[in-house]
Scaffold this motif. Structure first.
Motif, PDB file in Angstrom:
ATOM      1  N   ILE A  19      16.079  -5.951   7.073  1.00  0.00           N
ATOM      2  CA  ILE A  19      15.480  -6.524   7.714  1.00  0.00           C
ATOM      3  C   ILE A  19      15.234  -7.909   6.663  1.00  0.00           C
ATOM      4  CG2 ILE A  19      13.639  -7.092   8.651  1.00  0.00           C
ATOM      5  CD1 ILE A  19      15.298  -5.959  10.404  1.00  0.00           C
ATOM      6  N   GLN A  20      15.349  -8.686   6.417  1.00  0.00           N
ATOM      7  CA  GLN A  20      15.298 -10.331   5.943  1.00  0.00           C
ATOM      8  C   GLN A  20      14.031 -10.584   5.702  1.00  0.00           C
ATOM      9  OE1 GLN A  20      18.387 -13.287   6.320  1.00  0.00           O
ATOM     10  NE2 GLN A  20      19.857 -11.711   4.853  1.00  0.00           N
ATOM     11  N   VAL A  21      12.973 -10.529   5.350  1.00  0.00           N
ATOM     12  CA  VAL A  21      11.768 -11.041   5.289  1.00  0.00           C
ATOM     13  C   VAL A  21      11.044 -12.117   3.934  1.00  0.00           C
ATOM     14  CG1 VAL A  21      11.034  -8.470   6.039  1.00  0.00           C
ATOM     15  CG2 VAL A  21      10.150  -9.204   3.682  1.00  0.00           C
ATOM     16  N   LYS A  22      10.092 -13.068   4.107  1.00  0.00           N
ATOM     17  CA  LYS A  22      10.056 -13.811   3.109  1.00  0.00           C
ATOM     18  C   LYS A  22       9.607 -13.231   1.649  1.00  0.00           C
ATOM     19  CE  LYS A  22       6.550 -15.361   5.749  1.00  0.00           C
ATOM     20  NZ  LYS A  22       4.418 -15.839   5.496  1.00  0.00           N
ATOM     21  N   ARG A  23      10.214 -13.957   1.375  1.00  0.00           N
ATOM     22  CA  ARG A  23       9.984 -14.092  -0.104  1.00  0.00           C
ATOM     23  C   ARG A  23       8.512 -13.544  -0.836  1.00  0.00           C
ATOM     24  NH1 ARG A  23      13.744 -13.703  -3.718  1.00  0.00           N
ATOM     25  NH2 ARG A  23      13.985 -14.197  -6.450  1.00  0.00           N
ATOM     26  N   GLY A  24       8.626 -12.360  -1.309  1.00  0.00           N
ATOM     27  CA  GLY A  24       7.223 -11.911  -1.683  1.00  0.00           C
ATOM     28  C   GLY A  24       6.436 -10.956  -0.596  1.00  0.00           C
ATOM     29  N   THR A  25       6.954 -10.586   0.442  1.00  0.00           N
ATOM     30  CA  THR A  25       6.049  -9.903   1.538  1.00  0.00           C
ATOM     31  C   THR A  25       5.641  -8.656   0.350  1.00  0.00           C
ATOM     32  OG1 THR A  25       7.427 -11.332   3.048  1.00  0.00           O
ATOM     33  CG2 THR A  25       7.123  -9.306   3.258  1.00  0.00           C
ATOM     34  N   ALA A  26       4.637  -7.722   1.328  1.00  0.00           N
ATOM     35  CA  ALA A  26       4.476  -6.631   0.504  1.00  0.00           C
ATOM     36  C   ALA A  26       4.899  -5.702   1.102  1.00  0.00           C
ATOM     37  CB  ALA A  26       2.927  -6.247   0.276  1.00  0.00           C
ATOM     38  N   VAL A  27       5.551  -4.332   1.409  1.00  0.00           N
ATOM     39  CA  VAL A  27       6.061  -3.712   2.051  1.00  0.00           C
ATOM     40  C   VAL A  27       5.248  -2.411   1.455  1.00  0.00           C
ATOM     41  CG1 VAL A  27       8.130  -1.899   2.729  1.00  0.00           C
ATOM     42  CG2 VAL A  27       8.633  -4.400   2.097  1.00  0.00           C
ATOM     43  N   THR A  28       4.647  -1.718   2.660  1.00  0.00           N
ATOM     44  CA  THR A  28       4.490  -0.123   2.343  1.00  0.00           C
ATOM     45  C   THR A  28       4.688   0.956   3.141  1.00  0.00           C
ATOM     46  OG1 THR A  28       3.106   0.034   4.747  1.00  0.00           O
ATOM     47  CG2 THR A  28       1.774  -1.646   2.811  1.00  0.00           C
ATOM     48  N   VAL A  29       4.433   2.037   1.796  1.00  0.00           N
ATOM     49  CA  VAL A  29       5.448   3.232   2.028  1.00  0.00           C
ATOM     50  C   VAL A  29       4.594   4.081   2.264  1.00  0.00           C
ATOM     51  CG1 VAL A  29       6.783   2.365   0.718  1.00  0.00           C
ATOM     52  CG2 VAL A  29       5.375   3.214  -0.331  1.00  0.00           C
ATOM     53  N   LYS A  30       5.342   5.672   2.794  1.00  0.00           N
ATOM     54  CA  LYS A  30       4.610   6.510   2.792  1.00  0.00           C
ATOM     55  C   LYS A  30       5.018   7.650   1.796  1.00  0.00           C
ATOM     56  CE  LYS A  30       2.257   7.101   7.430  1.00  0.00           C
ATOM     57  NZ  LYS A  30       1.952   6.846   8.310  1.00  0.00           N
ATOM     58  N   ILE A  31       4.359   8.452   1.122  1.00  0.00           N
ATOM     59  CA  ILE A  31       5.566   9.202  -0.068  1.00  0.00           C
ATOM     60  C   ILE A  31       4.928  10.743  -0.008  1.00  0.00           C
ATOM     61  CG2 ILE A  31       5.700   7.504  -1.662  1.00  0.00           C
ATOM     62  CD1 ILE A  31       3.690   9.012  -3.432  1.00  0.00           C
ATOM     63  N   GLY A  32       5.839  11.848   0.025  1.00  0.00           N
ATOM     64  CA  GLY A  32       5.419  12.723   0.186  1.00  0.00           C
ATOM     65  C   GLY A  32       4.089  13.713  -0.610  1.00  0.00           C
ATOM     66  N   LYS A  33       3.370  14.267   0.123  1.00  0.00           N
ATOM     67  CA  LYS A  33       2.711  15.500  -1.067  1.00  0.00           C
ATOM     68  C   LYS A  33       2.217  16.710  -0.443  1.00  0.00           C
ATOM     69  CE  LYS A  33      -1.168  15.153   2.123  1.00  0.00           C
ATOM     70  NZ  LYS A  33      -2.479  14.880   2.111  1.00  0.00           N
TER      71      LYS A  33
ATOM     72  N   LYS B  74       1.097  -1.156   0.337  1.00  0.00           N
ATOM     73  CA  LYS B  74      -0.271  -0.214   0.086  1.00  0.00           C
ATOM     74  C   LYS B  74       0.735   0.969  -0.201  1.00  0.00           C
ATOM     75  CE  LYS B  74      -3.547   2.822   2.672  1.00  0.00           C
ATOM     76  NZ  LYS B  74      -5.231   2.352   3.982  1.00  0.00           N
ATOM     77  N   VAL B  75       0.835   2.237  -0.782  1.00  0.00           N
ATOM     78  CA  VAL B  75       1.374   3.949  -1.369  1.00  0.00           C
ATOM     79  C   VAL B  75       0.081   4.455  -0.651  1.00  0.00           C
ATOM     80  CG1 VAL B  75       2.579   5.234  -2.302  1.00  0.00           C
ATOM     81  CG2 VAL B  75       2.836   2.446  -3.208  1.00  0.00           C
ATOM     82  N   SER B  76       0.994   5.254   0.742  1.00  0.00           N
ATOM     83  CA  SER B  76      -0.153   6.238   1.526  1.00  0.00           C
ATOM     84  C   SER B  76       0.888   7.556   1.190  1.00  0.00           C
ATOM     85  CB  SER B  76      -0.705   6.155   2.818  1.00  0.00           C
ATOM     86  OG  SER B  76       1.111   6.123   3.180  1.00  0.00           O
ATOM     87  N   LYS B  77      -0.350   8.922   1.508  1.00  0.00           N
ATOM     88  CA  LYS B  77       0.688  10.428   1.172  1.00  0.00           C
ATOM     89  C   LYS B  77       0.507  10.869   2.770  1.00  0.00           C
ATOM     90  CE  LYS B  77      -0.736  10.824  -3.363  1.00  0.00           C
ATOM     91  NZ  LYS B  77      -1.208  11.406  -4.854  1.00  0.00           N
ATOM     92  N   GLN B  78       1.645  11.590   2.772  1.00  0.00           N
ATOM     93  CA  GLN B  78       1.680  12.193   4.358  1.00  0.00           C
ATOM     94  C   GLN B  78       2.045  13.699   3.524  1.00  0.00           C
ATOM     95  OE1 GLN B  78       3.975  10.036   7.257  1.00  0.00           O
ATOM     96  NE2 GLN B  78       4.589  12.286   7.707  1.00  0.00           N
ATOM     97  N   LYS B  79       1.840  14.995   4.181  1.00  0.00           N
ATOM     98  CA  LYS B  79       2.350  15.687   3.871  1.00  0.00           C
ATOM     99  C   LYS B  79       3.764  16.187   3.772  1.00  0.00           C
ATOM    100  CE  LYS B  79       1.010  21.014   4.945  1.00  0.00           C
ATOM    101  NZ  LYS B  79       0.319  21.991   5.256  1.00  0.00           N
ATOM    102  N   SER B  80       4.701  17.297   3.107  1.00  0.00           N
ATOM    103  CA  SER B  80       5.554  17.206   3.224  1.00  0.00           C
ATOM    104  C   SER B  80       5.947  18.275   2.298  1.00  0.00           C
ATOM    105  CB  SER B  80       6.502  15.838   2.876  1.00  0.00           C
ATOM    106  OG  SER B  80       5.973  15.623   1.289  1.00  0.00           O
ATOM    107  N   SER B  81       8.053  18.347   3.057  1.00  0.00           N
ATOM    108  CA  SER B  81       8.522  19.711   2.029  1.00  0.00           C
ATOM    109  C   SER B  81       8.327  19.449   0.684  1.00  0.00           C
ATOM    110  CB  SER B  81      10.336  19.731   2.688  1.00  0.00           C
ATOM    111  OG  SER B  81      10.403  18.605   1.962  1.00  0.00           O
ATOM    112  N   LYS B  82       8.461  20.722   0.150  1.00  0.00           N
ATOM    113  CA  LYS B  82       8.389  20.618  -1.165  1.00  0.00           C
ATOM    114  C   LYS B  82       9.379  19.658  -2.230  1.00  0.00           C
ATOM    115  CE  LYS B  82       8.623  23.649  -5.545  1.00  0.00           C
ATOM    116  NZ  LYS B  82       8.485  24.802  -6.383  1.00  0.00           N
ATOM    117  N   SER B  83      10.952  19.737  -1.616  1.00  0.00           N
ATOM    118  CA  SER B  83      11.630  18.482  -1.888  1.00  0.00           C
ATOM    119  C   SER B  83      11.426  17.410  -1.886  1.00  0.00           C
ATOM    120  CB  SER B  83      12.930  18.859  -1.196  1.00  0.00           C
ATOM    121  OG  SER B  83      12.953  18.960   0.216  1.00  0.00           O
TER     122      SER B  83
END
Length: 327
Positions: free
Chosen positions: A313-327, A290-299
């Motif tokens: 960190i080593q995890v099971k192959r195929g594990t989904a890693v969620t991230v937050k990106i700047g908006k 899952k990709v979610s957004k979080q308020k951030s600086s312009k850069s």
């Protein structure tokens, strides 16, 4: 108006000390050491070291962060009765080291085996146990890995251990359902246990230069688990015959190829775009979740600010890693 001032919290030290004549009210410094491991660990920063100044019995302890406990050249004991000796229940980013310690279960009736586990591993990124003697428990080392993430492999290294007279198991690597661990065992002697080494589903072990003598059974493998003999192991005097999964003897012949990699080493994603993060995860054997957004600086707009599984960190192959990106 009266100002209310609170005293600052006591800073934790990166290195603390215990002594047979110490006191847990002390700051655990070199000149004012503590009496027990439990007293010292609360005053030691994550990633720090607890050292012993002299010989003594320093009790059991529950480890909840990255730490090294080192007895040095002294006779340093963790003596308990009717309970666990050392419990490791640390976060998935923590490395724990136990070195130069005797862990002993003391019972009025040695046949009762009321002391549970010498070292119980519930969670950590890695656990290394070097030059440690464990005796008098139901199981010397138990690794249910109950608190570890179901996606993460806990890495365990057991080196130069003297495991003697533990009623049920010497080394028991039996992760709870859905948990995973890998262990190397080197230069270790296990005697006087019902089963010297037990490896169950979710765990895998590689053994070298070790001796399993005078147990009821040397090796137990259940649930399809594998215990590999790498080189120079000896099995003798056990009541029940048992074998490793395979035996890579020191013959100069190349060992069989390793099993297919079943894990992904999570890459660092911060600062990458979503496309770059997806590419890096796919290459490592993971996938973008899952990709979610979080308020951030312009850069930092449209770049990864954080990831739910830390890098390396080593995890099971195929594990989904969620991230937050700047908006």
């Amino acid at each position: 108006m009266t100002a209310l001032l609170s005293a600052p919290a006591q800073a934790q030290a990166t290195r603390t000390w215990v002594s047979g004549v110490g006191d847990d009210v002390n700051p655990c410094s070199r000149t004012a050491p503590c009496k027990t491991f439990a007293g010292a660990i609360s005053k030691t920063a994550a990633g720090g070291v607890i050292n012993a100044i002299d010989s003594g019995g320093f009790g059991g302890v529950t480890i909840t962060k990255a730490i090294t406990i080192d007895g040095g050249g002294n006779t340093v004991s963790s003596l308990v009765s009717g309970t666990n000796g050392i419990i490791i229940n640390a976060p998935a980013t923590s490395d724990v080291v136990l070195r130069n310690i005797d862990v002993t279960g003391v019972d009025s009736d040695p046949e009762a085996c009321t002391s549970v586990s010498g070292v119980k591993i519930l969670g950590a990124r890695s656990v290394r146990i070097d030059h440690v003697a464990i005796s008098g428990f139901k199981q010397a080392i138990e690794a249910p890995l109950t608190s570890s993430s179901s996606d993460i492999f806990v890495d365990m290294a057991f080196n130069d251990l003297d495991i003697s007279n533990n009623c049920t198991y010497g080394l028991r690597l039996a992760p709870d359902a859905g948990h995973h661990g890998r262990a190397t065992i080197d230069g270790t002697t296990v005697t006087g246990s019902n089963i010297a080494l037990s490896v169950a589903a979710g765990a895998e072990a590689w053994v070298s230069g070790s001796r399993f003598f005078l147990n009821n059974q040397a090796i137990e493998r259940t649930g399809g688990a594998r215990a590999h003999s790498l080189c120079n192991n000896s099995i003798a005097g056990n009541a029940t015959a048992s074998t490793f999964t395979d035996d890579w003897r020191c013959t100069g012949v190349a060992p069989p190829p390793p099993a297919p990699v079943t894990y992904c080493s999570v890459p660092k994603l911060t600062g990458k775009t979503v496309t770059q993060a997806r590419t890096a995860l796919t290459k490592a054997g993971c996938k973008l979740g899952k990709v979610s957004k979080q308020k951030s600086s312009k850069s930092k707009r449209k770049k990864v600010l954080s990831q739910n599984v830390p890098a390396k960190i080593q995890v099971k192959r195929g594990t989904a890693v969620t991230v937050k990106i700047g908006k």
